[in-house]
Design a protein around this motif. Structure first.
Motif, PDB file in Angstrom:
ATOM      1  N   VAL A  27     -10.604 135.082  -9.854  1.00 32.35           N
ATOM      2  CA  VAL A  27     -11.543 133.965  -9.994  1.00 32.35           C
ATOM      3  C   VAL A  27     -12.878 134.490 -10.521  1.00 32.35           C
ATOM      4  O   VAL A  27     -13.467 133.932 -11.464  1.00 32.35           O
ATOM      5  CB  VAL A  27     -11.735 133.233  -8.647  1.00 32.35           C
ATOM      6  CG1 VAL A  27     -12.871 132.220  -8.729  1.00 32.35           C
ATOM      7  CG2 VAL A  27     -10.436 132.550  -8.216  1.00 32.35           C
ATOM      8  N   ASP A  28     -13.334 135.609  -9.953  1.00 32.22           N
ATOM      9  CA  ASP A  28     -14.604 136.205 -10.393  1.00 32.22           C
ATOM     10  C   ASP A  28     -14.536 136.551 -11.886  1.00 32.22           C
ATOM     11  O   ASP A  28     -15.452 136.240 -12.650  1.00 32.22           O
ATOM     12  CB  ASP A  28     -14.885 137.463  -9.554  1.00 32.22           C
ATOM     13  CG  ASP A  28     -16.152 138.169  -9.999  1.00 32.22           C
ATOM     14  OD1 ASP A  28     -17.223 137.516  -9.997  1.00 32.22           O
ATOM     15  OD2 ASP A  28     -16.070 139.357 -10.375  1.00 32.22           O
ATOM     16  N   ALA A  29     -13.440 137.175 -12.297  1.00 31.61           N
ATOM     17  CA  ALA A  29     -13.315 137.573 -13.705  1.00 31.61           C
ATOM     18  C   ALA A  29     -13.309 136.341 -14.612  1.00 31.61           C
ATOM     19  O   ALA A  29     -13.938 136.333 -15.675  1.00 31.61           O
ATOM     20  CB  ALA A  29     -12.033 138.390 -13.892  1.00 31.61           C
ATOM     21  N   ALA A  30     -12.617 135.276 -14.174  1.00 28.28           N
ATOM     22  CA  ALA A  30     -12.543 134.048 -14.995  1.00 28.28           C
ATOM     23  C   ALA A  30     -13.930 133.424 -15.143  1.00 28.28           C
ATOM     24  O   ALA A  30     -14.321 132.991 -16.232  1.00 28.28           O
ATOM     25  CB  ALA A  30     -11.573 133.056 -14.359  1.00 28.28           C
ATOM     26  N   VAL A  31     -14.686 133.382 -14.042  1.00 29.32           N
ATOM     27  CA  VAL A  31     -16.027 132.780 -14.113  1.00 29.32           C
ATOM     28  C   VAL A  31     -16.916 133.624 -15.034  1.00 29.32           C
ATOM     29  O   VAL A  31     -17.677 133.082 -15.850  1.00 29.32           O
ATOM     30  CB  VAL A  31     -16.656 132.641 -12.709  1.00 29.32           C
ATOM     31  CG1 VAL A  31     -18.080 132.105 -12.805  1.00 29.32           C
ATOM     32  CG2 VAL A  31     -15.811 131.732 -11.820  1.00 29.32           C
ATOM     33  N   ARG A  32     -16.802 134.939 -14.950  1.00 34.18           N
ATOM     34  CA  ARG A  32     -17.638 135.799 -15.807  1.00 34.18           C
ATOM     35  C   ARG A  32     -17.267 135.641 -17.282  1.00 34.18           C
ATOM     36  O   ARG A  32     -18.153 135.595 -18.151  1.00 34.18           O
ATOM     37  CB  ARG A  32     -17.544 137.258 -15.361  1.00 34.18           C
ATOM     38  CG  ARG A  32     -18.259 137.471 -14.038  1.00 34.18           C
ATOM     39  CD  ARG A  32     -18.260 138.907 -13.551  1.00 34.18           C
ATOM     40  NE  ARG A  32     -18.761 138.898 -12.181  1.00 34.18           N
ATOM     41  CZ  ARG A  32     -20.047 138.758 -11.851  1.00 34.18           C
ATOM     42  NH1 ARG A  32     -20.961 138.648 -12.792  1.00 34.18           N
ATOM     43  NH2 ARG A  32     -20.416 138.722 -10.592  1.00 34.18           N
ATOM     44  N   ARG A  33     -15.977 135.545 -17.563  1.00 34.07           N
ATOM     45  CA  ARG A  33     -15.574 135.312 -18.967  1.00 34.07           C
ATOM     46  C   ARG A  33     -16.143 133.980 -19.458  1.00 34.07           C
ATOM     47  O   ARG A  33     -16.671 133.886 -20.568  1.00 34.07           O
ATOM     48  CB  ARG A  33     -14.039 135.274 -19.081  1.00 34.07           C
ATOM     49  CG  ARG A  33     -13.378 136.641 -19.173  1.00 34.07           C
ATOM     50  CD  ARG A  33     -11.945 136.533 -19.676  1.00 34.07           C
ATOM     51  NE  ARG A  33     -11.097 135.682 -18.848  1.00 34.07           N
ATOM     52  CZ  ARG A  33     -10.481 136.094 -17.715  1.00 34.07           C
ATOM     53  NH1 ARG A  33     -10.619 137.344 -17.292  1.00 34.07           N
ATOM     54  NH2 ARG A  33      -9.734 135.259 -17.028  1.00 34.07           N
ATOM     55  N   ALA A  34     -16.037 132.967 -18.610  1.00 31.55           N
ATOM     56  CA  ALA A  34     -16.569 131.641 -18.998  1.00 31.55           C
ATOM     57  C   ALA A  34     -18.078 131.719 -19.202  1.00 31.55           C
ATOM     58  O   ALA A  34     -18.631 131.080 -20.100  1.00 31.55           O
ATOM     59  CB  ALA A  34     -16.215 130.608 -17.928  1.00 31.55           C
ATOM     60  N   GLY A 150     -21.725 121.487 -24.176  1.00 31.82           N
ATOM     61  CA  GLY A 150     -22.082 122.906 -24.318  1.00 31.82           C
ATOM     62  C   GLY A 150     -21.858 123.740 -23.071  1.00 31.82           C
ATOM     63  O   GLY A 150     -22.279 124.889 -23.016  1.00 31.82           O
ATOM     64  N   ASN A 151     -21.204 123.169 -22.071  1.00 32.46           N
ATOM     65  CA  ASN A 151     -20.792 123.965 -20.905  1.00 32.46           C
ATOM     66  C   ASN A 151     -19.467 124.649 -21.228  1.00 32.46           C
ATOM     67  O   ASN A 151     -18.739 124.219 -22.126  1.00 32.46           O
ATOM     68  CB  ASN A 151     -20.545 123.072 -19.693  1.00 32.46           C
ATOM     69  CG  ASN A 151     -21.732 122.219 -19.329  1.00 32.46           C
ATOM     70  OD1 ASN A 151     -22.657 122.665 -18.664  1.00 32.46           O
ATOM     71  ND2 ASN A 151     -21.733 120.960 -19.785  1.00 32.46           N
ATOM     72  N   THR A 152     -19.131 125.677 -20.475  1.00 35.61           N
ATOM     73  CA  THR A 152     -17.737 126.109 -20.417  1.00 35.61           C
ATOM     74  C   THR A 152     -17.236 125.782 -19.007  1.00 35.61           C
ATOM     75  O   THR A 152     -18.030 125.409 -18.127  1.00 35.61           O
ATOM     76  CB  THR A 152     -17.566 127.608 -20.732  1.00 35.61           C
ATOM     77  OG1 THR A 152     -18.421 128.353 -19.862  1.00 35.61           O
ATOM     78  CG2 THR A 152     -17.900 127.898 -22.185  1.00 35.61           C
ATOM     79  N   VAL A 153     -15.922 125.915 -18.805  1.00 42.80           N
ATOM     80  CA  VAL A 153     -15.315 125.382 -17.579  1.00 42.80           C
ATOM     81  C   VAL A 153     -14.336 126.387 -16.989  1.00 42.80           C
ATOM     82  O   VAL A 153     -13.609 127.061 -17.720  1.00 42.80           O
ATOM     83  CB  VAL A 153     -14.552 124.069 -17.901  1.00 42.80           C
ATOM     84  CG1 VAL A 153     -13.747 123.602 -16.701  1.00 42.80           C
ATOM     85  CG2 VAL A 153     -15.510 122.973 -18.349  1.00 42.80           C
ATOM     86  N   VAL A 154     -14.317 126.478 -15.670  1.00 37.52           N
ATOM     87  CA  VAL A 154     -13.181 127.105 -14.984  1.00 37.52           C
ATOM     88  C   VAL A 154     -12.477 125.982 -14.226  1.00 37.52           C
ATOM     89  O   VAL A 154     -13.080 125.332 -13.361  1.00 37.52           O
ATOM     90  CB  VAL A 154     -13.613 128.231 -14.035  1.00 37.52           C
ATOM     91  CG1 VAL A 154     -12.380 128.857 -13.372  1.00 37.52           C
ATOM     92  CG2 VAL A 154     -14.404 129.292 -14.788  1.00 37.52           C
ATOM     93  N   LEU A 155     -11.223 125.748 -14.582  1.00 43.99           N
ATOM     94  CA  LEU A 155     -10.438 124.657 -13.995  1.00 43.99           C
ATOM     95  C   LEU A 155      -9.482 125.215 -12.958  1.00 43.99           C
ATOM     96  O   LEU A 155      -8.763 126.180 -13.227  1.00 43.99           O
ATOM     97  CB  LEU A 155      -9.639 123.966 -15.110  1.00 43.99           C
ATOM     98  CG  LEU A 155      -8.570 122.959 -14.666  1.00 43.99           C
ATOM     99  CD1 LEU A 155      -9.212 121.691 -14.097  1.00 43.99           C
ATOM    100  CD2 LEU A 155      -7.660 122.589 -15.847  1.00 43.99           C
ATOM    101  N   VAL A 175     -12.266 127.045 -21.864  1.00 45.42           N
ATOM    102  CA  VAL A 175     -11.707 126.713 -20.543  1.00 45.42           C
ATOM    103  C   VAL A 175     -10.921 127.901 -20.002  1.00 45.42           C
ATOM    104  O   VAL A 175     -10.029 128.420 -20.667  1.00 45.42           O
ATOM    105  CB  VAL A 175     -10.765 125.485 -20.609  1.00 45.42           C
ATOM    106  CG1 VAL A 175     -10.273 125.124 -19.210  1.00 45.42           C
ATOM    107  CG2 VAL A 175     -11.456 124.303 -21.257  1.00 45.42           C
ATOM    108  N   GLU A 176     -11.255 128.326 -18.810  1.00 43.98           N
ATOM    109  CA  GLU A 176     -10.456 129.300 -18.063  1.00 43.98           C
ATOM    110  C   GLU A 176      -9.705 128.527 -16.990  1.00 43.98           C
ATOM    111  O   GLU A 176     -10.262 127.590 -16.396  1.00 43.98           O
ATOM    112  CB  GLU A 176     -11.366 130.322 -17.373  1.00 43.98           C
ATOM    113  CG  GLU A 176     -12.203 131.164 -18.310  1.00 43.98           C
ATOM    114  CD  GLU A 176     -11.407 132.288 -18.964  1.00 43.98           C
ATOM    115  OE1 GLU A 176     -10.372 132.681 -18.380  1.00 43.98           O
ATOM    116  OE2 GLU A 176     -11.798 132.753 -20.042  1.00 43.98           O
TER     117      GLU A 176
END
Ligand code: NAD
Length: 472
Positions: A27-34, A150-155, A175-176
C-alpha cells in the motif's frame, strides 16, 4: 504472495479469479508511486488529461462485453445489469470529459480592486474505497472526476468483486489498485500522503474510515447506506409497467443497492389493489436464476453470510406476526449458489428490523398508512436519509411533498437507477453520509480553491491602504 480467491456466488464451486492481497508495504509503495505521478499529471493542461481519459474510455468500450461477463460471474448480478453498469460508467466518464473543463476552469478577475485568480486545485493523491455491489460505476464516479481535476488515485475495491473494476482501473491513467479487506483499507486511509478519502460502503466501515481520516485531518466524502421509503400518495396511478419498474426498484441486484426502494408505504384504502398488482408484476418481471442465463433478472446475493442475514430478517418478521409472500419465478437450479427467494412482507410494525434497518437484500416490507402526515413522519423516521420516492398522479403534489422528505435525493414516480441523472448531485443526509457524487458538485468534490491575489492598491508601488486597514 497471499492470493484472494473470488468464487461465483451463483455456482460457488467455480473460482472466477484471484488477486494478490496487498500488504502494508505494498500500500505504501502504491501511494508513493501515485504521489510521484501526480505532479506530472497535474502539470498537464486539462485538455490533455481529458484527451487521455477519453482514449481510456474507448479502450474500455472495446472490452465492455467481456468485462460485463466477468462482473456477472464475480458479483452474481444478471448480465444485462452488468452491461448496463459498465455502459453507465462509460457514459459518466464522457460526461466528466465534456463538463470538467468548464466546471474546473479558474475564475479570473482583473479590475479596479485588483487581480484575483481562484484556481480549482487538485488535492494530490486520493484514496478510493468501494463496495462490491456496483464496483465499476462506484469506482468510476470517483476516478473520473478525481483524475480530470489532476489528482491521482489509489483504489481499493472490495475483495468480493475486485476483478472487472481492476481491469477498468488498469485502463485509466494515474490509478494504482491495491487489494484486500479492512487492513489494506486502513493502511491506505491512514497513509500520510493521502490528501482526500472517497468512500462508498456501509455504516460500520464508514464511521471507522471517517474517524481515521479525521485523525489525519484528511477530508473525506462518505456515501453510506440507505433505508429508502417509497411513499404512494392516495391518488397514485400506476400502470403495469410502473409496477414492474417498482418491483425492480426493490429487487434489482437482489436488493443489494444503496438506493433500492426498501420500505413501501401504501394508503390502507388501496392496499389490496396494490398488493395484487405488485404480485402480478413480480410474477411477470422477476426471474431468479443464474446471472448468465437469458431472461434472468435476479441472481444470488453476494455471500453465504448475506444470504443468512436476509433469511434471518424474513424469519424474524414472520416470528413477530408478519406474512412472507414469495415473489417471482425460479429459473433452473437454485441450490448451487447463494440464492434467496425474493419476498414481500406484510403485517409488520415500523419497529421490526426489516423496516427499521437497511435490509440490503431481496425482502421488502409493505406498510399501510392512514394519513399523509403519518406516512411522512414514518418515512422520515430513522437515522438514514439517502434517497426516497413519492408516487402521485399529480406531479406538483409529489414535488411539494419531496421537500419534506429527509433524503438527499427524492425520485418522483420512479425509484432507484431509473431515477438517476448524471447532472444531479447524489448523496445522503443524516447518517447516510456527506459530500456528493455526480453533477457539478461531484466534480468539485476533488478540488479545493487556491487563490492568487494582487490588491490594486499596491500595484506599481501605489500609495495603497495603511497597514492596519481592511479593504473597502
Ligand atoms: P463495506 O462497508 O463492508 O465495504 C466497503 C469497502 O470498505 C470495501 O472495499 C471494504 O473492503 C472496505 N472496508 C471495510 N471495512 C473497512 C475498514 N474498517 N477500514 C478500511 N476499509 C474498510 O460495504 P459493502 O458491504 O461492500 O457494501 C454495502 C454497503 O454499501 C451498504 O450499506 C450500501 O447501502 C452501501 N452503499 C452505498 C452507496 C452510496 O452511494 N451511498 C452505494 C453502494 C453501496
Amino acid at each position: 504472495m497471499e492470493l484472494i480467491s473470488r468464487e461465483n456466488p451463483a455456482r460457488i464451486t467455480e473460482i472466477v479469479g484471484r488477486v494478490p492481497a496487498t500488504g502494508a508495504d505494498g500500500v505504501d509503495a502504491a501511494v508513493r508511486r501515485a504521489g510521484r505521478a501526480q505532479r506530472e499529471w497535474a502539470a498537464r493542461p486539462i485538455g490533455d488529461r481529458i484527451a487521455v481519459l477519453r482514449q481510456a474510455g474507448e479502450t474500455v468500450t472495446g472490452r465492455a462485453g467481456e468485462l460485463a461477463g466477468l462482473l456477472a460471474r464475480e458479483s452474481g448480478k444478471p448480465l444485462a445489469d452488468c452491461r448496463g453498469e459498465i455502459s453507465f460508467a462509460l457514459t459518466y466518464l464522457r460526461w466528466v470529459c465534456d463538463h470538467a473543463p468548464r466546471v474546473l476552469a479558474p475564475a479570473e478577475i482583473d479590475d479596479a480592486a485588483g487581480r484575483l485568480v481562484v484556481r480549482r486545485a487538485p488535492y494530490g493523491v486520493v484514496a478510493c474505497l468501494t463496495p462490491w455491489n456496483a464496483p465499476v460505476i462506484l469506482a468510476m464516479v470517483k476516478l473520473a472526476p478525481a483524475l480530470a481535476a489532476g489528482n491521482t488515485v489509489v483504489l481499493k475495491p472490495s475483495p468480493l468483486a475486485p476483478l472487472a473494476v481492476g481491469e477498468v482501473a488498469a485502463a485509466l491513467p494515474g490509478v494504482e489498485v491495491v487489494h484486500g479487506g479492512a487492513p489494506a483499507g486502513r493502511a491506505l486511509v491512514t497513509h500520510p500522503l493521502i490528501r482526500k478519502v472517497a468512500f462508498t460502503g456501509g455504516d460500520r466501515a464508514g464511521r471507522e474510515i471517517a474517524a481515521a481520516a479525521g485523525a489525519m485531518l484528511t477530508p473525506s466524502v462518505m456515501e453510506l447506506g440507505g433505508n429508502d421509503p417509497a411513499l404512494f400518495l392516495p391518488d397514485f396511478a400506476l400502470t403495469d409497467d410502473d409496477y414492474e419498474r417498482l418491483v425492480m426498484a426493490s429487487f434489482a441486484t437482489s436488493g443489494q443497492v444503496c438506493m433500492a426502494a426498501k420500505r413501501l408505504y401504501v394508503p390502507r384504502a388501496r392496499l389490496a389493489e396494490f398488493t395484487e398488482a405488485y404480485r402480478a408484476a413480480a410474477e411477470r418481471v422477476l426471474v431468479v436464476g443464474d446471472p448468465l442465463a437469458a431472461g434472468v433478472t435476479m441472481g444470488p446475493v453476494i455471500s453465504a453470510p448475506a444470504a443468512d442475514r436476509v433469511r434471518g430478517l424474513v424469519a424474524g418478521s414472520v416470528a413477530r406476526g408478519g406474512t412472507a409472500v414469495p415473489l417471482g419465478r425460479a429459473h433452473g437450479d437454485l441450490e448451487s449458489g447463494y440464492f434467496v427467494t425474493p419476498t414481500l412482507v406484510t403485517g409488520l410494525d415500523d419497529d421490526a428490523p426489516l423496516v427499521a434497518e437497511e435490509q440490503f437484500g431481496p425482502a421488502v416490507p409493505l406498510l399501510p398508512y392512514d394519513t399523509e402526515e403519518e406516512a411522512l413522519a414514518r418515512a422520515n423516521a430513522g437515522e438514514l436519509g439517502l434517497a426516497a420516492s413519492v408516487w402521485s398522479a399529480d406531479e406538483d403534489r409529489a414535488f411539494a411533498l419531496a421537500t419534506r422528505l429527509e433524503a438527499g435525493f427524492v425520485f418522483v414516480n420512479t425509484h432507484n437507477r431509473t431515477g438517476m441523472s448524471l447532472r444531479a448531485p447524489f448523496g445522503g443526509v443524516k447518517r447516510s453520509g456527506y459530500g456528493r457524487e455526480y453533477g457539478e458538485e461531484g466534480l468539485l468534490e476533488y478540488v479545493q480553491s487556491a487563490v492568487a491575489h494582487a490588491p490594486a492598491a499596491f500595484r506599481g508601488g501605489g500609495d495603497g491602504m495603511p497597514a492596519t486597514a481592511y479593504p473597502a
